[in-house]
Write an enzyme that holds these catalytic residues in place. Sequence first.
Site, PDB file in Angstrom:
ATOM      1  N   HIS A 162       0.836  -1.198   0.000  1.00 53.15           N
ATOM      2  CA  HIS A 162       0.000   0.000   0.000  1.00 53.15           C
ATOM      3  C   HIS A 162       0.869   1.244   0.000  1.00 53.15           C
ATOM      4  O   HIS A 162       2.039   1.203   0.376  1.00 53.15           O
ATOM      5  CB  HIS A 162      -0.926   0.013   1.217  1.00 53.15           C
ATOM      6  CG  HIS A 162      -0.204  -0.056   2.533  1.00 53.15           C
ATOM      7  ND1 HIS A 162       0.232  -1.246   3.069  1.00 53.15           N
ATOM      8  CD2 HIS A 162       0.164   0.899   3.414  1.00 53.15           C
ATOM      9  CE1 HIS A 162       0.830  -1.016   4.225  1.00 53.15           C
ATOM     10  NE2 HIS A 162       0.808   0.282   4.451  1.00 53.15           N
ATOM     11  N   CYS A 179       2.061   3.621  11.406  1.00 52.49           N
ATOM     12  CA  CYS A 179       2.931   3.286  10.284  1.00 52.49           C
ATOM     13  C   CYS A 179       3.030   4.500   9.361  1.00 52.49           C
ATOM     14  O   CYS A 179       2.254   5.450   9.511  1.00 52.49           O
ATOM     15  CB  CYS A 179       2.413   2.060   9.527  1.00 52.49           C
ATOM     16  SG  CYS A 179       0.857   2.323   8.645  1.00 52.49           S
TER      17      CYS A 179
END
Length: 671
Positions: free
Chosen positions: A66, A187
Site C-alpha cells: 500500500h 505506520c
Amino acid sequence: MNAPLITPELVSLDANLGSTKAEVISSVARIIAAAGRADADGLTHDALDRESKSPTGMPGGFAIPHCRSAAVSQPSLGFARLSPAVDFNGPDGPADLVFMIAASEDGGADHMKLLTKLARALVKPEFVEQLRQAPDAQTVVDLISGVVESEKKATSTASATTAPAPPHTGVTNAATDTTHIVAITACPTGIAHTYMAADYLTAAGKKMGIDVKVEAQGSTTTEPLSAADIETADAVIFATDVGVKGRERFTGKPLIESGVKRAVNEPEKMVSEAVAASKDPHAHRVPAGHSEQQEPEQAESHLGWGKRIQQALMTGVSYMIPFVAAGGLLIALGFLFGGYEIAKNGMDIALHNTFSNLPSPTAHALGGSATMTYIGAVLFAVGQAAFGFLLPALAGYIGFGLADRPGIAPGFVAGAVAGITGAGFIGAIVGGLLGGLVAYWFTRLNPPRWLRGLMPVVIIPLIGSLVAGGLMYVVLGRPLAALTNALNNWLGGMSGASAVILGIILGLMMCSDLGGPINKAAYLFATTNLAVTNVGSLKVMAAVMAAGMVPPLAMALSTTLRPKLYQPAERENGTAAWLLGASFISEGAIPFAAADPLRVIPSMMVGGATTGALSMALGAASKAPHGGIFIFFAIDRVWAFILAIVVGTLVAALLVTALKASARRKAASAA
C-alpha cells in the site's frame, strides 16, 4: 463517493503475476492503471518504496502492499489471488492473496476511513478464507464492499467483544492479576499496519486477561487515550514506524518499543514483555523531553548508531538554517543600505551612533546618506548577532538529535567553544556529537528517585558541557582549527578547473535529493564557510544557491512547455514552482520527483551540475546564504548568477521533458 474503491476490473483471480513481490506489485499497479485510476510507473515506484521500509506480508498468507501516491487519481483497491503464491516476507510463508491499497496523495477522509475498515477486516481469518473461496471477481467485490461500505462503525481498538484472535506465538499467559497496558501504533502511511497492529494487541490482551487499550495514530480520526488510561497504565507499548504524537504524555512509564510490524506478528509476546517491564524497576522508561516531531528512526530504540548520527546531523542542520537565513539576509540588507564598508565598522556604528548622532556616510551607502549608513550598520549588527548562533545552534541541535533536551546545553557550549577556538563548523559537528553522546549516556542511567529531578537541569548540563567544551579547548580545538583554516585557504585559492569541478560536485549534491541529507550537506559546506573576506567562499555560496534553484524552475518550465505530459495536480504544482525556485526552495520539485524519480532526479542533477559549473567559472559570488533571486543586491556578477540559473534550468527542463515524452510514446505503442 465518486467511484467505488474496487470493481471487477480491479480483481485478478488465480493468476500468475510474477515470481517476486516486486513483479506482483508492478502487475497489480498496471491493473489499476488500466482502469484509468493511476499512473502505473508512479504507483509501482511508491508502493515498492513503502515495501522497502517494511514488508507487507501478514500472518495468514496474505499481503497488503500500500502507499499514498501522487500517481493515484482515484483511490483504489486492487486484488489478486495468486497461483502460485509469492513470498512477501510474511511470518508464515508465501502469500496467495494480495491487496494493493492505492490511496491518493491528499488521502481524502472518506476513502481513508473505508481503507481502514478493510485493513481491520483482514485481521479476521473467516473473511480472508471467504476471499480464497470466492468463485468470481464479482463475489470478491461484494465481499469487500460489504466490509468497507457498511454503515456499521469499524471495530474499536478497545473493544473486547469483536477483537479478532491474534496469530499464535507460543507465548502463554504472562499474568493472572489485572495489568493495564496502553499502546500506540503508527505506520508511515497510516492505512493498514496501524489499525491491524492495534487490533492484534487488543486481542492478545483479551486472550491473556490483560487490559490493553490502544491509540492508533493513523490517517483517520482516532480516539486518543484518556489521561486516566495513561495514569493507571503499568507499561507502554510503542509499535510505530514514525514518531509518536504526544510522546511526553507517557514520561516515566516502562516502555517496550518496536516497529509496527512486530505488533502484527508477535502481539502476545509484546504484551508479555510489557507486563514484565511493569514489574522490573530497572526497565527502560519513556524519558522526559521527547519531541513528537521526532524522525521515525529516532523513535525506535534499536536504531543503529550510524543512522542515529546521520539523523542527529540533519537535525542540527535543520535547526541551524533559520539562524543562517535570518542572519545572512540581514547582513545582505546591511550591505544594501550601508555599502560593503559596513563589514569593517558596522558594529562600532551600531553601538556608538544614533539617529541624532549619525555617522559619516560610507562611500557606497544608499544615496550616499548618513541615515542609510546608520540603518545599514544596525541591520549588519543584528545580522551578525543572528549569524553568531550558527555554530552553537548547529552543535546544540546535533546534541538534541542524539539525546533530546539533555543534549542541548552540552552541544551549545561545544559549538560556542568551536567558534572561539576557530574550529569552525567541523568543530561544531564534533562538539555537538560529543555533547549529545555524553548526555545520552546519562539519560540511560537509572538514578535514585531523589536524584532524578536534578539530572536534566543540573547534572547532565554540567558534566556534558564540561566534557564536550573541555575536550574542545584542551584536545580538539587547535587541530580542528588548523583543518578549518586549510579549508578556507583552499576555497580562497580556487580558480580555473578546480573551481569548475567543485561547482559540478556541489550542483549534483544540491539536486540529488531535493532538500534531503545530501542537499543539506552541500548547503552546510557553503553556509558555514561563508565569509565576506573570503572570495572563494562567496563563489561556493552562489554556486550552491543557483544549483538549488534549478529543480523547481526546471519542472515549472517543463509543465509549461508540455502540459499534457503531467497530471492536473502536477501542472498546479508547476505554477507554484516558479516562485519556489526563484526563492531557492529546492523542495518545490519534490512532488515531481516522488511521482517519477527515475526521470526527474537525473535530469535535475544534470541541470544543477551545469549551473554549478557555470556559476563558478563565471565568478558569481553571493554574500547572502538564502533568498534566491530576491537578494540580487548581495550578489557580485549578478548577470553570471542569472545566466547560470537560466542555462541549467533549460538543460534540466528539456531533458526531463524528452524523457517523459519518450516514456509516453513507449507506453502508447505497448498498448
